[in-house]
Design a protein around this motif. Sequence first.
Motif, PDB file in Angstrom:
ATOM      1  N   SER A  10     -10.135   6.140  10.263  1.00  0.00           N
ATOM      2  CA  SER A  10      -8.761   5.525  10.180  1.00  0.00           C
ATOM      3  C   SER A  10      -8.378   5.597   8.693  1.00  0.00           C
ATOM      4  CB  SER A  10      -8.684   4.022  10.626  1.00  0.00           C
ATOM      5  OG  SER A  10      -9.474   3.116   9.987  1.00  0.00           O
ATOM      6  N   SER A  48      -5.407   7.384  13.360  1.00  0.00           N
ATOM      7  CA  SER A  48      -4.564   6.153  12.918  1.00  0.00           C
ATOM      8  C   SER A  48      -4.439   5.622  11.491  1.00  0.00           C
ATOM      9  CB  SER A  48      -4.840   4.961  13.877  1.00  0.00           C
ATOM     10  OG  SER A  48      -6.219   4.562  13.451  1.00  0.00           O
ATOM     11  N   ASN A  49      -3.451   4.684  11.392  1.00  0.00           N
ATOM     12  CA  ASN A  49      -3.284   4.163  10.004  1.00  0.00           C
ATOM     13  C   ASN A  49      -4.315   3.154   9.951  1.00  0.00           C
ATOM     14  OD1 ASN A  49      -1.105   5.071   8.143  1.00  0.00           O
ATOM     15  ND2 ASN A  49      -0.087   4.895   9.637  1.00  0.00           N
ATOM     16  N   LYS A  50      -4.640   2.276  10.746  1.00  0.00           N
ATOM     17  CA  LYS A  50      -5.542   1.215  10.659  1.00  0.00           C
ATOM     18  C   LYS A  50      -6.662   1.299  12.029  1.00  0.00           C
ATOM     19  CE  LYS A  50      -5.348  -3.582  10.449  1.00  0.00           C
ATOM     20  NZ  LYS A  50      -5.300  -4.645   9.230  1.00  0.00           N
ATOM     21  N   GLY A  52      -8.561   0.526  15.038  1.00  0.00           N
ATOM     22  CA  GLY A  52      -8.070  -0.076  16.294  1.00  0.00           C
ATOM     23  C   GLY A  52      -7.004  -0.006  16.752  1.00  0.00           C
ATOM     24  N   LYS A  53      -5.854   0.625  15.906  1.00  0.00           N
ATOM     25  CA  LYS A  53      -4.409   0.751  16.244  1.00  0.00           C
ATOM     26  C   LYS A  53      -4.191   2.178  16.993  1.00  0.00           C
ATOM     27  CE  LYS A  53      -3.012  -3.189  14.472  1.00  0.00           C
ATOM     28  NZ  LYS A  53      -2.383  -4.246  15.372  1.00  0.00           N
ATOM     29  N   LYS A  54      -3.254   2.419  17.712  1.00  0.00           N
ATOM     30  CA  LYS A  54      -3.103   3.540  18.582  1.00  0.00           C
ATOM     31  C   LYS A  54      -1.836   4.013  17.982  1.00  0.00           C
ATOM     32  CE  LYS A  54      -6.376   3.160  22.082  1.00  0.00           C
ATOM     33  NZ  LYS A  54      -7.447   4.343  22.422  1.00  0.00           N
ATOM     34  N   ASP A  55      -1.421   4.092  16.824  1.00  0.00           N
ATOM     35  CA  ASP A  55      -0.121   4.558  16.091  1.00  0.00           C
ATOM     36  C   ASP A  55       0.147   6.110  16.299  1.00  0.00           C
ATOM     37  OD1 ASP A  55      -1.719   5.526  13.822  1.00  0.00           O
ATOM     38  OD2 ASP A  55      -1.117   3.680  12.842  1.00  0.00           O
TER      39      ASP A  55
END
Length: 145
Positions: A10, A48-50, A52-55
């Motif tokens: 990430s 992802s940016n972070k 655990g996020k799915k952005d």
Amino acid sequence: MRRYWIAVASYDHVRIGVEQGFAQACHGKSKPLKRMKTNDVVFYYSPSNKMGKKDQFQSFTAMGRILDGRVYQVEMSPGFTPFRSDVTFYPHIKPVNIHDVMDHLEFVTDKQHYGEKFRYGHFEISKKDAETLWHAMNAMPKERV
């Protein structure tokens, strides 16, 4: 002979590595780092940016050279001692979305399922792909992959 690699992390984790000058791959496993040798080039792909996020960030976010190929462990927290290698990261790199370069990357053989390759967390790429990424990320012109 220099080799070229992609590691997956990430963007928030990549930024820490860039700031502190280290590579870490596959949740701190040693094997991927041991495959990389002095002067090899590693590109980071950040889905992802972070963590655990799915952005759908899906961008190449950093590139650097392995300094001495030494792999060592650090204690980040009690019970978590990941392996790292020292890296000199290229300055002036901008993230590049995979969709902007996908048509020019040899390792993308199936555009609909391009993400399958990234699931390995670390893999080797061709010099041609490294040059494509280097140019797209606007590395300093005095540097070469």
